[in-house]
Enzyme design. Sequence first.
Site, PDB file in Angstrom:
ATOM      1  N   CYS A  52     -49.786  46.994  62.147  1.00 16.63           N
ATOM      2  CA  CYS A  52     -49.420  46.526  60.658  1.00 16.63           C
ATOM      3  C   CYS A  52     -49.655  47.419  59.660  1.00 16.63           C
ATOM      4  CB  CYS A  52     -50.443  45.345  60.405  1.00 16.63           C
ATOM      5  SG  CYS A  52     -50.496  44.643  59.071  1.00 16.63           S
ATOM      6  N   CYS A  57     -46.304  45.584  58.848  1.00 24.08           N
ATOM      7  CA  CYS A  57     -46.087  44.773  57.797  1.00 24.08           C
ATOM      8  C   CYS A  57     -46.357  45.549  56.571  1.00 24.08           C
ATOM      9  CB  CYS A  57     -46.966  43.582  57.964  1.00 24.08           C
ATOM     10  SG  CYS A  57     -48.361  43.593  58.917  1.00 24.08           S
ATOM     11  N   LYS A  60     -43.579  47.924  55.850  1.00 26.68           N
ATOM     12  CA  LYS A  60     -42.354  47.365  55.605  1.00 26.68           C
ATOM     13  C   LYS A  60     -42.375  46.607  54.255  1.00 26.68           C
ATOM     14  CE  LYS A  60     -42.559  43.371  57.327  1.00 26.68           C
ATOM     15  NZ  LYS A  60     -42.908  42.323  58.481  1.00 26.68           N
ATOM     16  N   TYR A 187     -37.373  39.285  63.143  1.00 26.20           N
ATOM     17  CA  TYR A 187     -38.250  39.322  61.996  1.00 26.20           C
ATOM     18  C   TYR A 187     -37.753  40.784  61.580  1.00 26.20           C
ATOM     19  CZ  TYR A 187     -41.956  35.870  61.922  1.00 26.20           C
ATOM     20  OH  TYR A 187     -42.605  34.641  62.027  1.00 26.20           O
ATOM     21  N   GLU A 191     -35.075  41.979  58.381  1.00 24.64           N
ATOM     22  CA  GLU A 191     -36.093  42.426  57.295  1.00 24.64           C
ATOM     23  C   GLU A 191     -35.280  43.898  56.936  1.00 24.64           C
ATOM     24  OE1 GLU A 191     -40.338  40.406  57.633  1.00 24.64           O
ATOM     25  OE2 GLU A 191     -39.704  42.231  58.913  1.00 24.64           O
ATOM     26  N   HIS A 446     -44.039  23.639  35.668  1.00 21.12           N
ATOM     27  CA  HIS A 446     -42.772  23.721  35.068  1.00 21.12           C
ATOM     28  C   HIS A 446     -42.513  25.033  34.150  1.00 21.12           C
ATOM     29  CE1 HIS A 446     -38.628  22.458  34.111  1.00 21.12           C
ATOM     30  NE2 HIS A 446     -39.059  22.435  33.062  1.00 21.12           N
ATOM     31  N   GLU A 451     -42.302  23.925  41.978  1.00 22.89           N
ATOM     32  CA  GLU A 451     -42.474  22.351  41.849  1.00 22.89           C
ATOM     33  C   GLU A 451     -41.404  21.675  42.557  1.00 22.89           C
ATOM     34  OE1 GLU A 451     -41.002  21.199  37.887  1.00 22.89           O
ATOM     35  OE2 GLU A 451     -40.012  23.323  37.582  1.00 22.89           O
TER      36      GLU A 451
END
Length: 462
Positions: A52, A57, A60, A187, A191, A446, A451
């Site tokens: 990782c 990750c 990346k 993945y 990616e 908002h 939302e």
Amino acid sequence: MTDQTHQPATGQFDFDLFVIGAGSGGVRAARTAAATGARVAVAEDRYLGGTCVNVGCVPKKLYSYAAHYHDSFKDSAGFGWDLGDAPRFDWATLRDRKTAEISRLNGIYRNLLNNSGATLIEGRASIADANTVVVNGERHTAAKILVATGGWPFLPDFPGREHALDSNRIFDLESFPKRFFVIGGGYIAVEFASIFNGLGAETHLSYRGDLFLRGFDNEVREFTRDEMTKKGVNLHFNTTVESIDKQGDVYSVRLSDGQVLEVDCILAATGRKPNIEGLGLENVDVALNVDGTVRVNERFETTTPSILALGDIIGGPELTPVALEEAMHLVRAHFGDGVVGGLDYDSIATAVFCHPNIGTVGLSEEAAREKFDSIRVYTADFRPLKHTLSGSDERSLMKLIVDDASDKVVGVHMVGDEAGEIMQGIGIAVRAGLTKADFDLTVGIHPTAAEEFVTMRSVTRT
């Protein structure tokens, strides 16, 4: 209550726990076990922090951030910005700054281990017997041995496979490729296709199936396919690589549909397998599953109870937070109050950092239809407010899946900007078992894209 299985180190053993692998799961297990008073050692032969931090990750995501600037520069014109000459990207700057950041993180992991009281041993460890580990020719004994060595990239066999890079090697290219080819549909493949496309390379992705991201919600997969295509990624489905030939610095990729593409760099993102070669598992009774992963029980014990395993090598979701959570549960079972189980693998939120991002938690629509007698599906497919001025035709997708009988929201999916950030909060709601009525009673923020998750009232389909 003290776990009776926790045997403090005596003259019989050098350590209570010997961890093989200083990745996310191994480091977390070592630190938390040491905090209970256990004597802990950790062996690592490559880099602190594991996949990782070093080749996964973290770098990346840094590259993904860099690639997003391509769209941001283009979108800014609609908001009155004039950037003058076209922005120029310098690969060496990104690569080297990434490397410096990873070095900093390596130091943090080293300090975390040292400050926890665990003993760090640098070298390749192998298991000699149920309570003995050998590192650099030196034998260490332990009441329990934890194997946390993660996964390793797998490349399929075809002529010229030696010309393809795996995901461990893609981060440190000497020069930026003008033409980039990706093999795979998971993945990593989608990616990096998005990353190199965003950084300016002509990008192709070849996948043997009908559609990438197998296991994800089909509507999400189709929506992502369309958005990536709009951004310029060339997708080749139902296609395999038959061969790769090198002529000078150029690679000719021959596809099963007859196409031959000339490219400058090839990434084989074709899966990962348990990194257990050379660990000495043949010296002990450690059963493997059909797919080569290590078989464990709910205490993370292998078929030799003193040998434990967690993370990518046991075949669960190959995600860093999963390994971290497994480490906490393992330490609790063996060095804490003895409680076992309780890790919920069904409500794990995850993100795919393609462009646009994917965020998801819970069941896909297909899985929900198999599990429940009746479901309700709510969707929102819209152009985000930002793009009313940017001029971009990028769209976002949001989706709720509800069990009709209980009204519980059992799956939530998003494709769009910051999907991972948004899904982390939604993941809490799904894990807590909140209902569609709970979502409806929540006041939205908002104007935000998020939302939409609390304002969808009309059923799309049942």
